[in-house]
Design a protein around this motif. Structure first.
Motif, mmCIF file in Angstrom:
data_model
loop_
_atom_site.group_PDB
_atom_site.id
_atom_site.type_symbol
_atom_site.label_atom_id
_atom_site.label_comp_id
_atom_site.label_asym_id
_atom_site.label_seq_id
_atom_site.Cartn_x
_atom_site.Cartn_y
_atom_site.Cartn_z
ATOM 1 N N VAL A 179 -5.981 17.844 18.806
ATOM 2 C CA VAL A 179 -4.779 17.328 19.094
ATOM 3 C C VAL A 179 -3.531 17.762 20.184
ATOM 4 C CG1 VAL A 179 -2.835 19.751 19.184
ATOM 5 C CG2 VAL A 179 -4.343 19.872 16.777
ATOM 6 N N PRO A 180 -2.726 16.573 21.112
ATOM 7 C CA PRO A 180 -2.416 16.683 22.043
ATOM 8 C C PRO A 180 -2.974 18.289 23.052
ATOM 9 C CG PRO A 180 -1.488 15.350 20.683
ATOM 10 C CD PRO A 180 -2.005 16.507 20.198
ATOM 11 N N ALA A 181 -2.223 17.724 24.378
ATOM 12 C CA ALA A 181 -2.696 18.958 25.088
ATOM 13 C C ALA A 181 -0.973 19.895 25.085
ATOM 14 C CB ALA A 181 -2.278 18.933 26.326
ATOM 15 N N ASP A 182 0.182 18.623 25.124
ATOM 16 C CA ASP A 182 1.559 18.575 24.774
ATOM 17 C C ASP A 182 1.742 19.930 23.722
ATOM 18 O OD1 ASP A 182 1.921 16.034 23.824
ATOM 19 O OD2 ASP A 182 3.177 15.979 24.054
ATOM 20 N N TYR A 183 0.910 19.199 22.845
ATOM 21 C CA TYR A 183 0.962 20.077 21.087
ATOM 22 C C TYR A 183 1.017 21.789 21.367
ATOM 23 C CZ TYR A 183 3.328 16.305 18.965
ATOM 24 O OH TYR A 183 4.169 15.868 18.726
ATOM 25 N N LEU A 184 -0.125 22.005 22.664
ATOM 26 C CA LEU A 184 -0.426 23.315 22.674
ATOM 27 C C LEU A 184 0.278 24.679 22.888
ATOM 28 C CD1 LEU A 184 -4.001 22.217 24.032
ATOM 29 C CD2 LEU A 184 -3.428 22.756 21.650
ATOM 30 N N TYR A 202 0.416 -1.110 -0.109
ATOM 31 C CA TYR A 202 -0.628 -0.131 -0.370
ATOM 32 C C TYR A 202 1.018 1.640 -0.003
ATOM 33 C CZ TYR A 202 -3.583 -2.868 1.502
ATOM 34 O OH TYR A 202 -4.257 -4.250 2.015
ATOM 35 N N ASP A 203 0.835 2.320 -0.690
ATOM 36 C CA ASP A 203 1.544 3.737 -1.064
ATOM 37 C C ASP A 203 0.330 4.777 -0.041
ATOM 38 O OD1 ASP A 203 3.382 2.646 -3.206
ATOM 39 O OD2 ASP A 203 1.712 4.204 -4.426
ATOM 40 N N GLY A 204 0.527 5.182 0.735
ATOM 41 C CA GLY A 204 -0.123 5.760 1.620
ATOM 42 C C GLY A 204 0.517 7.621 1.898
ATOM 43 N N GLY A 205 -0.099 7.776 3.032
ATOM 44 C CA GLY A 205 0.255 8.690 3.458
ATOM 45 C C GLY A 205 -0.516 8.944 5.261
ATOM 46 N N VAL A 206 -0.093 9.753 6.465
ATOM 47 C CA VAL A 206 -0.016 10.335 7.359
ATOM 48 C C VAL A 206 -0.119 11.805 7.163
ATOM 49 C CG1 VAL A 206 0.798 8.200 7.388
ATOM 50 C CG2 VAL A 206 2.486 9.868 8.287
ATOM 51 N N VAL A 207 -0.827 12.207 8.694
ATOM 52 C CA VAL A 207 -0.750 13.492 8.749
ATOM 53 C C VAL A 207 0.338 13.666 10.898
ATOM 54 C CG1 VAL A 207 -2.713 15.071 9.995
ATOM 55 C CG2 VAL A 207 -2.883 13.882 8.010
ATOM 56 N N GLU A 208 1.077 14.297 10.344
ATOM 57 C CA GLU A 208 2.054 13.876 11.500
ATOM 58 C C GLU A 208 2.187 15.958 12.338
ATOM 59 O OE1 GLU A 208 5.636 11.411 10.268
ATOM 60 O OE2 GLU A 208 5.631 13.247 8.961
ATOM 61 N N PHE A 209 2.376 16.064 13.607
ATOM 62 C CA PHE A 209 1.727 17.002 14.227
ATOM 63 C C PHE A 209 3.425 17.471 14.389
ATOM 64 C CE2 PHE A 209 -2.608 16.352 16.047
ATOM 65 C CZ PHE A 209 -2.907 17.240 14.531
ATOM 66 N N SER A 210 3.797 18.726 14.835
ATOM 67 C CA SER A 210 4.994 19.537 15.827
ATOM 68 C C SER A 210 5.222 19.824 16.284
ATOM 69 C CB SER A 210 6.135 19.726 14.636
ATOM 70 O OG SER A 210 7.787 19.731 14.875
ATOM 71 N N LYS A 211 6.003 20.178 17.507
ATOM 72 C CA LYS A 211 5.696 21.063 18.309
ATOM 73 C C LYS A 211 6.869 22.393 17.826
ATOM 74 C CE LYS A 211 5.246 17.749 22.102
ATOM 75 N NZ LYS A 211 5.417 17.548 23.096
ATOM 76 N N ASN A 212 7.857 21.960 17.370
ATOM 77 C CA ASN A 212 9.050 22.047 16.733
ATOM 78 C C ASN A 212 9.578 22.438 15.541
ATOM 79 O OD1 ASN A 212 10.057 19.864 16.392
ATOM 80 N ND2 ASN A 212 11.576 19.966 17.597
ATOM 81 N N GLY A 213 8.619 22.157 14.527
ATOM 82 C CA GLY A 213 8.840 21.978 13.227
ATOM 83 C C GLY A 213 9.860 21.469 12.531
ATOM 84 N N THR A 214 10.884 20.245 13.428
ATOM 85 C CA THR A 214 11.916 19.579 13.160
ATOM 86 C C THR A 214 11.217 18.160 12.909
ATOM 87 O OG1 THR A 214 13.008 21.224 13.404
ATOM 88 C CG2 THR A 214 14.362 19.484 12.991
#
Length: 197
Positions: free
Chosen positions: A165-170, A101-113
């Motif tokens: 959005v997890p609390a520690d990502y605010l 399966y080709d595919g994609g995900v959504v990802e979150f970051s706290k620092n852009g890195t």
């Protein structure tokens, strides 16, 4: 609210796994405009972000599209959702008893890195096939999204998704990105993929 009809500035696109476009291979195919492949239109209006907006996506693709940093510190103590609409049609096939399966995900970051995949509704586990019938992607066993729960197969229509959005990502530098990869398939090119609105 991010509105692709008005202004795509700040959207960052790039390669994953150390790859970027070369003169002979388009690892990064994200484009902004009017979709003419896949669903044939954006979910509303005339503008959206797409991976290969008017053609099929390439094999061995590895790229992401991220939104600019957003300061979410004023939201501490509240429930915050990241909501988007997408349409996707990723290649899937079975070869010698294995389904890829080709595919994609959504990802979150706290620092852009550093990015991580938050808990989200998904349609399956991405399983990239990097080698087939004598053809091999560069680094065929090293794909950022491989083995992750994400979006595979076909959505069949525009789908609205909401991810808490997890609390520690605010934080002051919250960011989200769409990351995807494609492997080698039986087809010359794979199906159109991942319009975002």
């Amino acid at each position: 609210v991010w509105d692709f009809e008005k202004d795509p500035s700040g959207i960052l696109v790039g390669g994953l796994d150390g790859f970027s476009d070369t003169s002979d291979w388009p690892y990064v195919q994200w484009e902004y405009g009017t979709a003419t492949r896949g669903p044939g239109s954006c979910v509303q209006g005339t503008k959206c972000l797409a991976n290969a907006i008017d053609t099929d996506y390439c094999q061995c693709g590895r790229s992401f599209a991220s939104i600019p940093d957003v300061n979410l510190t004023a939201c501490k103590g509240r429930l915050v959702d990241f909501t988007f609409q997408h349409w996707y049609d990723f290649t899937a096939f079975t070869f010698k008893g294995n389904t890829y399966y080709d595919g994609g995900v959504v990802e979150f970051s706290k620092n852009g890195t550093t990015y991580a995949v938050p808990t989200q509704a998904t349609s399956g586990i991405i399983n990239i096939n990097g080698t087939l019938n004598g053809y091999s992607c560069n680094d065929p066993n090293d794909f950022h999204v491989d083995g992750k729960a994400g979006y595979v197969g076909s959505s069949g229509a525009w789908v609205k998704e909401t991810i808490r959005v997890p609390a520690d990502y605010l934080v002051t530098t919250f960011s989200a990105r769409f990351a995807w990869s494609s492997g080698v398939s039986w087809e010359t090119n794979s199906s159109s993929v991942s319009r975002q609105h």
